[in-house]
Design a protein around this motif. Sequence first.
Motif, PDB file in Angstrom:
ATOM      1  N   ILE A 165      -8.426  -0.748 -19.001  1.00 37.06           N
ATOM      2  CA  ILE A 165      -7.387  -1.779 -19.085  1.00 37.06           C
ATOM      3  C   ILE A 165      -6.011  -1.177 -18.842  1.00 37.06           C
ATOM      4  CG2 ILE A 165      -6.240  -3.384 -20.673  1.00 37.06           C
ATOM      5  CD1 ILE A 165      -9.035  -3.840 -21.954  1.00 37.06           C
ATOM      6  N   VAL A 166      -5.761   0.010 -19.404  1.00 36.30           N
ATOM      7  CA  VAL A 166      -4.476   0.684 -19.168  1.00 36.30           C
ATOM      8  C   VAL A 166      -4.359   1.087 -17.705  1.00 36.30           C
ATOM      9  CG1 VAL A 166      -3.081   2.720 -19.706  1.00 36.30           C
ATOM     10  CG2 VAL A 166      -4.270   1.496 -21.545  1.00 36.30           C
ATOM     11  N   PHE A 167      -5.448   1.609 -17.146  1.00 34.97           N
ATOM     12  CA  PHE A 167      -5.444   1.982 -15.732  1.00 34.97           C
ATOM     13  C   PHE A 167      -5.150   0.764 -14.854  1.00 34.97           C
ATOM     14  CE2 PHE A 167      -8.120   2.001 -11.850  1.00 34.97           C
ATOM     15  CZ  PHE A 167      -7.396   2.932 -11.119  1.00 34.97           C
ATOM     16  N   ALA A 168      -5.746  -0.386 -15.212  1.00 33.98           N
ATOM     17  CA  ALA A 168      -5.537  -1.606 -14.430  1.00 33.98           C
ATOM     18  C   ALA A 168      -4.087  -2.076 -14.516  1.00 33.98           C
ATOM     19  CB  ALA A 168      -6.476  -2.701 -14.934  1.00 33.98           C
ATOM     20  N   LYS A 169      -3.457  -1.833 -15.643  1.00 33.06           N
ATOM     21  CA  LYS A 169      -2.064  -2.243 -15.811  1.00 33.06           C
ATOM     22  C   LYS A 169      -1.155  -1.509 -14.829  1.00 33.06           C
ATOM     23  CE  LYS A 169       0.190  -0.732 -19.417  1.00 33.06           C
ATOM     24  NZ  LYS A 169       0.626  -0.561 -20.818  1.00 33.06           N
ATOM     25  N   HIS A 170      -1.445  -0.222 -14.595  1.00 40.05           N
ATOM     26  CA  HIS A 170      -0.595   0.573 -13.703  1.00 40.05           C
ATOM     27  C   HIS A 170      -1.148   0.641 -12.279  1.00 40.05           C
ATOM     28  CE1 HIS A 170       1.931   2.140 -16.978  1.00 40.05           C
ATOM     29  NE2 HIS A 170       0.824   2.295 -17.677  1.00 40.05           N
TER      30      HIS A 170
ATOM     31  N   GLU B   7     -21.820   3.854 -14.019  1.00 45.81           N
ATOM     32  CA  GLU B   7     -22.576   3.080 -15.008  1.00 45.81           C
ATOM     33  C   GLU B   7     -22.669   1.615 -14.604  1.00 45.81           C
ATOM     34  OE1 GLU B   7     -22.504   2.143 -19.847  1.00 45.81           O
ATOM     35  OE2 GLU B   7     -21.141   3.641 -18.976  1.00 45.81           O
ATOM     36  N   LEU B   8     -21.582   1.074 -14.010  1.00 53.32           N
ATOM     37  CA  LEU B   8     -21.570  -0.331 -13.601  1.00 53.32           C
ATOM     38  C   LEU B   8     -22.426  -0.573 -12.353  1.00 53.32           C
ATOM     39  CD1 LEU B   8     -17.773  -1.156 -14.079  1.00 53.32           C
ATOM     40  CD2 LEU B   8     -19.675  -2.008 -15.481  1.00 53.32           C
ATOM     41  N   GLY B   9     -22.460   0.425 -11.487  1.00 59.31           N
ATOM     42  CA  GLY B   9     -23.218   0.266 -10.248  1.00 59.31           C
ATOM     43  C   GLY B   9     -22.388  -0.323  -9.125  1.00 59.31           C
ATOM     44  N   PHE B  10     -21.071  -0.368  -9.278  1.00 54.84           N
ATOM     45  CA  PHE B  10     -20.182  -0.838  -8.214  1.00 54.84           C
ATOM     46  C   PHE B  10     -18.799  -0.210  -8.411  1.00 54.84           C
ATOM     47  CE2 PHE B  10     -20.245  -4.224 -11.501  1.00 54.84           C
ATOM     48  CZ  PHE B  10     -18.925  -4.173 -11.930  1.00 54.84           C
ATOM     49  N   LEU B  11     -18.019  -0.197  -7.304  1.00 61.03           N
ATOM     50  CA  LEU B  11     -16.669   0.356  -7.355  1.00 61.03           C
ATOM     51  C   LEU B  11     -15.719  -0.669  -7.963  1.00 61.03           C
ATOM     52  CD1 LEU B  11     -16.367   2.021  -3.816  1.00 61.03           C
ATOM     53  CD2 LEU B  11     -16.922   3.120  -6.003  1.00 61.03           C
ATOM     54  N   VAL B  12     -14.768  -0.185  -8.746  1.00 60.92           N
ATOM     55  CA  VAL B  12     -13.767  -1.089  -9.321  1.00 60.92           C
ATOM     56  C   VAL B  12     -12.468  -1.042  -8.519  1.00 60.92           C
ATOM     57  CG1 VAL B  12     -14.726  -0.994 -11.645  1.00 60.92           C
ATOM     58  CG2 VAL B  12     -12.976   0.679 -10.974  1.00 60.92           C
TER      59      VAL B  12
ATOM     60  N   ALA C 221     -13.206  -6.861  -5.673  1.00 54.19           N
ATOM     61  CA  ALA C 221     -13.466  -8.139  -6.340  1.00 54.19           C
ATOM     62  C   ALA C 221     -14.229  -7.907  -7.642  1.00 54.19           C
ATOM     63  CB  ALA C 221     -14.261  -9.058  -5.417  1.00 54.19           C
ATOM     64  N   GLN C 222     -15.172  -6.947  -7.597  1.00 51.94           N
ATOM     65  CA  GLN C 222     -15.936  -6.632  -8.803  1.00 51.94           C
ATOM     66  C   GLN C 222     -15.039  -6.009  -9.874  1.00 51.94           C
ATOM     67  OE1 GLN C 222     -16.618  -5.778  -5.688  1.00 51.94           O
ATOM     68  NE2 GLN C 222     -18.848  -5.710  -5.270  1.00 51.94           N
ATOM     69  N   GLY C 223     -14.061  -5.188  -9.437  1.00 54.59           N
ATOM     70  CA  GLY C 223     -13.142  -4.547 -10.374  1.00 54.59           C
ATOM     71  C   GLY C 223     -12.290  -5.555 -11.113  1.00 54.59           C
ATOM     72  N   LYS C 224     -11.834  -6.611 -10.385  1.00 56.08           N
ATOM     73  CA  LYS C 224     -11.043  -7.661 -11.011  1.00 56.08           C
ATOM     74  C   LYS C 224     -11.882  -8.448 -12.021  1.00 56.08           C
ATOM     75  CE  LYS C 224      -7.770  -8.466  -7.219  1.00 56.08           C
ATOM     76  NZ  LYS C 224      -7.269  -9.472  -6.237  1.00 56.08           N
ATOM     77  N   ALA C 225     -13.118  -8.765 -11.634  1.00 51.55           N
ATOM     78  CA  ALA C 225     -13.989  -9.524 -12.528  1.00 51.55           C
ATOM     79  C   ALA C 225     -14.307  -8.716 -13.785  1.00 51.55           C
ATOM     80  CB  ALA C 225     -15.276  -9.912 -11.798  1.00 51.55           C
ATOM     81  N   PHE C 226     -14.546  -7.391 -13.577  1.00 51.96           N
ATOM     82  CA  PHE C 226     -14.868  -6.556 -14.735  1.00 51.96           C
ATOM     83  C   PHE C 226     -13.664  -6.401 -15.657  1.00 51.96           C
ATOM     84  CE2 PHE C 226     -15.166  -2.344 -16.775  1.00 51.96           C
ATOM     85  CZ  PHE C 226     -16.269  -2.602 -17.579  1.00 51.96           C
ATOM     86  N   LEU C 227     -12.447  -6.372 -15.085  1.00 52.64           N
ATOM     87  CA  LEU C 227     -11.238  -6.276 -15.906  1.00 52.64           C
ATOM     88  C   LEU C 227     -11.143  -7.464 -16.858  1.00 52.64           C
ATOM     89  CD1 LEU C 227      -8.509  -5.063 -16.692  1.00 52.64           C
ATOM     90  CD2 LEU C 227      -7.494  -6.268 -14.747  1.00 52.64           C
TER      91      LEU C 227
END
Length: 301
Positions: A10-15, A42-47, A58-64
């Motif tokens: 979440i912190v990484f996504a903020k920046h 672990e997720l099996g996809f790139l964020v 798109a997967q990274g946004k959904a996971f966020l």
Amino acid sequence: MTLDLLREYIVFAKHLNFSRAAAELSMTQSTLSKHVAALEKELGFLVVERGRELRFTAQGKAFLESAQKVVHLYDDELAALQAQFASNAEPVLLYESLSRWTEFLDSLDDVPFSFAEMKSGESIIEGVTKGRMDVGFGHDLSIDADPQASAEERGIDIVPITAMPMGLLLSRDNELARLETLGRDDLRSRTFAVLDGSFFDENSAFIPALFGRDLDLRFSITPISGSLANVDYLQLGDEILLYDRETLRALCERRQDLTMFETLDGIPIEVPIALYCRRDDPNPNVSRFVERARAFFKKAE
């Protein structure tokens, strides 16, 4: 997958920047990069898409969105659980003298408390140590190294709270009573009365630390059952009693043979007051009570 890893994401996504996010998280950039890579594995996809600039997949946004829901739910549930435990905790057993703090006690709408009577011949620290009370109240013995060390050995925290207006009570037959003003040096080699033998060690350490050890003060036990509850029988002779000003004023109104000095060298007499509690007390309301007291008296200063 841990909550810590979700919080890092979440912190990484903020920046959306490894360097700035790592700085906020107090870790190295390479460590954060490895954590995000482990998360993706672990997720099996790139964020994120890596390049000159990082971009969410798109997967990274959904996971966020999912990560934030999980963390917020955990924090909310934990806060509710802690509040439930606190509300179900036992009332805080207070030393009976704390009943004088009516304004503060009236402000405690969510900290249950009751009062515990002192056992005869038992000091505040002993009462707290033996669990007869959760929070004691008295002179701030932390101003003297020996009582402070003794309290620490017993696992007792001394929490300075405020200063209390005090007075020095004397018999009108005492030669000092003839003085218009009382000075510190007038106390030299004088004897102070201690109303309860259980407080003798504490008072004989605290009062010299308060007024100065160079004064060579003496101390004598002047037993009064129930402390000042039976003041009609108090006979000071040449001794001096240090006690709270409000109580002594009322006493002097009743006893014409006693007088009180409220200043020393022209300065109002005040002594530091502290709360006493066990460091390992399992009742969460004890720490809440102490923190409320700190905030209340700090605001009142």
